[in-house]
Scaffold this motif. Structure first.
Motif, mmCIF file in Angstrom:
data_model
loop_
_atom_site.group_PDB
_atom_site.id
_atom_site.type_symbol
_atom_site.label_atom_id
_atom_site.label_comp_id
_atom_site.label_asym_id
_atom_site.label_seq_id
_atom_site.Cartn_x
_atom_site.Cartn_y
_atom_site.Cartn_z
ATOM 1 N N LEU A 62 73.117 32.457 54.183
ATOM 2 C CA LEU A 62 72.365 32.044 52.998
ATOM 3 C C LEU A 62 71.771 30.644 53.197
ATOM 4 N N SER A 63 70.627 30.421 52.563
ATOM 5 C CA SER A 63 70.055 29.078 52.552
ATOM 6 C C SER A 63 70.880 28.190 51.623
ATOM 7 N N GLU A 64 70.663 26.878 51.704
ATOM 8 C CA GLU A 64 71.397 25.965 50.841
ATOM 9 C C GLU A 64 71.077 26.234 49.373
ATOM 10 N N ALA A 65 69.815 26.559 49.075
ATOM 11 C CA ALA A 65 69.434 26.866 47.688
ATOM 12 C C ALA A 65 70.129 28.126 47.199
ATOM 13 N N GLU A 66 70.236 29.129 48.058
ATOM 14 C CA GLU A 66 70.908 30.378 47.691
ATOM 15 C C GLU A 66 72.402 30.146 47.483
ATOM 16 N N LYS A 67 72.985 29.319 48.315
ATOM 17 C CA LYS A 67 74.411 29.000 48.137
ATOM 18 C C LYS A 67 74.640 28.275 46.810
ATOM 19 N N GLU A 68 73.741 27.415 46.462
ATOM 20 C CA GLU A 68 73.861 26.664 45.223
ATOM 21 C C GLU A 68 73.778 27.575 44.003
ATOM 22 N N ALA A 69 72.914 28.602 44.058
ATOM 23 C CA ALA A 69 72.732 29.527 42.930
ATOM 24 C C ALA A 69 73.875 30.527 42.804
ATOM 25 N N GLY A 70 74.586 30.797 43.901
ATOM 26 C CA GLY A 70 75.708 31.729 43.857
ATOM 27 C C GLY A 70 75.309 33.145 44.239
ATOM 28 N N VAL A 71 76.298 33.999 44.355
ATOM 29 C CA VAL A 71 76.075 35.384 44.754
ATOM 30 C C VAL A 71 76.650 36.324 43.712
ATOM 31 N N ALA A 90 83.148 29.586 51.697
ATOM 32 C CA ALA A 90 81.884 28.896 51.924
ATOM 33 C C ALA A 90 81.513 27.961 50.785
ATOM 34 N N GLY A 91 82.348 27.848 49.755
ATOM 35 C CA GLY A 91 82.062 26.992 48.615
ATOM 36 C C GLY A 91 80.955 27.517 47.724
ATOM 37 N N VAL A 92 80.843 28.863 47.654
ATOM 38 C CA VAL A 92 79.778 29.513 46.884
ATOM 39 C C VAL A 92 80.387 30.222 45.685
ATOM 40 N N ASP A 93 79.763 30.063 44.503
ATOM 41 C CA ASP A 93 80.238 30.757 43.310
ATOM 42 C C ASP A 93 79.918 32.250 43.428
ATOM 43 N N SER A 94 80.866 33.102 43.030
ATOM 44 C CA SER A 94 80.652 34.552 43.159
ATOM 45 C C SER A 94 81.006 35.275 41.870
ATOM 46 N N LYS A 95 80.220 36.300 41.587
ATOM 47 C CA LYS A 95 80.470 37.178 40.447
ATOM 48 C C LYS A 95 80.429 38.614 40.956
ATOM 49 N N VAL A 96 81.418 39.427 40.569
ATOM 50 C CA VAL A 96 81.543 40.785 41.082
ATOM 51 C C VAL A 96 81.619 41.769 39.929
ATOM 52 N N VAL A 97 80.752 42.785 39.965
ATOM 53 C CA VAL A 97 80.789 43.860 38.978
ATOM 54 C C VAL A 97 81.538 45.038 39.589
ATOM 55 N N MET A 98 82.575 45.489 38.894
ATOM 56 C CA MET A 98 83.407 46.591 39.367
ATOM 57 C C MET A 98 83.400 47.706 38.335
ATOM 58 N N PRO A 99 83.496 48.979 38.770
ATOM 59 C CA PRO A 99 83.569 50.075 37.798
ATOM 60 C C PRO A 99 84.724 49.875 36.821
ATOM 61 N N GLU A 100 84.558 50.367 35.620
ATOM 62 C CA GLU A 100 85.571 50.154 34.587
ATOM 63 C C GLU A 100 86.943 50.685 34.983
ATOM 64 N N HIS A 101 86.958 51.729 35.806
ATOM 65 C CA HIS A 101 88.236 52.330 36.191
ATOM 66 C C HIS A 101 88.631 51.951 37.618
#
Length: 403
Positions: A62-71, A90-101
């Protein structure tokens, strides 16, 4: 398409994060099949599956800008943990969507590795749709679970390890969900050892690749239904499908029953814990889904070990049923002293062990002077089951097999 050079570059990027996992010669499965079986124990990987490889390779590019925005990503569980750990490292903010079950153990593990989790949708595909919405809303970079060349190259580092550790390999057997794993492994193997066969394995209830190959183009299933939640995808990725068409020699499917039996064998005979998706490659070998010769050097990839404990209980029980090790029967007795004793005497004489008895006089399906009896029994195999049932029926009992 990805190349051997891409995979070798990925190996350098993920060094120190992903482990070089063992390749273990299995006396047990060699004796059972007649092939020379070497298990690639990717269930020993950090986070419990191969997914950390591809996730780390993608996030380090990832670029530095992409790392700053998160994944952001979507996952049934293993990719979620890989992205969470790789992003945190890598010091990157992450958000994960998982199925409800999604299995609760995988949800909790993803949070422990540092990601924010969002539970949404009935399956991976619905979770992915929501993740793309978050991508647009928050300007995050989407880290695809399989349809990404950096992810594919990361997974391909397994193929480098197989060739390094077993240069005389003749066949590699690989699970298929979205295709990222097999596309990477097949590229790494075929571009070094072109004569090696690569066999892909899907669950019967999620066979998008087999269907796509028959149709000649990527085909999306209406739904998926399998205990192998790690490969329960409705659609193979476009990029992996190109590689599969080029490098994969054959794609086969296995049933949930065959997966359950294989998982049980691994636990009991190899003391190895895998999830459903981690058992499919070995299941294809054990149930002879493809042709092989005596002493052929075969490497099944055990791609993950993150099974939910509640599901493990169910799967192992199903495996015991399928191998004749567990039997549930129902019969009707006269409601009189000694009737139950007589039944249990026959069972004892046939050396079956009783787990549980349910004795019910209130069922409307029986007479007023009868009692309904269900028994859970430990047995020693299919022959023992048939001997026991024959003994009971010869004594006049009407026996229904419930499980």
């Amino acid at each position: 398409m990805i190349s051997l050079a891409d995979i070798e570059a990925a190996r350098d990027r993920i060094d120190g994060v992903a482990k070089h996992t063992p390749l273990d010669y299995s006396h047990t499965f060699t004796e059972m099949t007649g092939a020379s079986v070497h298990l690639k124990l990717e269930n020993h990987q950090r986070t419990g599956s191969f997914k950390i490889r591809g996730a780390m390779n993608r996030i380090t590019t990832l670029s530095e800008a992409e790392k700053e925005a998160g994944v952001v990503t979507a996952s049934a569980g293993n990719h979620a943990q890989g992205v969470a750990l790789a992003a945190t490292r890598a010091g990157v903010d992450s958000k994960v969507v998982m199925p409800e079950h999604a299995p609760i153990s995988k949800v909790k593990a993803t949070r422990r590795y540092g990601a924010e989790t969002v539970l949404y949708g009935a399956d991976y595909d619905e979770a992915q749709q929501r993740a793309h919405e978050i991508e647009d809303e928050e300007n995050r970079t989407y880290v695809h679970a399989f349809d990404d060349e950096y992810v594919m190259a990361g997974q391909g580092t397994i193929g480098l390890e197989i060739v390094d550790d077993c240069p005389d390999v003749e066949t590699v057997v690989v699970p298929i969900g979205g295709g990222g794993l097999i596309s990477g492994i097949s590229t790494a193997v075929k571009e070094q050892l072109s004569d090696v066969r690569v066999i892909g394995v899907e669950a019967e209830g999620a066979s998008s690749v087999a269907t796509s190959l028959q149709k000649g183009s990527v085909h999306e299933l209406d739904s998926v239904n399998t205990i192998a939640d790690g490969i329960a995808t409705r659609r193979v990725g476009d990029k992996p499908f190109e590689v599969i068409e080029k490098y994969v020699d054959e794609v086969v499917t296995v049933s949930d029953e065959e997966i359950a039996v294989t998982l049980t064998y691994l636990l009991e005979r190899s003391k190895t814990l895998v999830e459903g998706a981690g058992a499919v490659a070995l299941a294809a070998l054990l149930f002879e889904k493809f042709d092989f010769t005596k002493d052929e050097v075969i490497v099944p990839a055990l791609c993950g070990g993150n099974i939910d404990m509640n599901q493990l209980t169910t799967v192992v029980m199903r495996g015991l049923v399928e191998t004749g090790r567990y039997l549930k029967v129902r019969t009707v007795l006269k409601d009189q002293p000694g009737a139950l004793h007589d039944l249990l005497t026959i069972i004892a004489e046939e050396q079956a062990n009783i787990y549980a008895i349910r004795h019910d006089r209130t069922s409307r399906e029986i007479g007023m002077n009868e009692t309904d009896v269900e028994l859970d029994l430990e047995t020693r195999g299919h022959d023992h089951v048939e001997t026991l049932l024959s003994a009971l029926r010869e004594k006049g009992y009407r026996v229904d097999v419930l499980v």
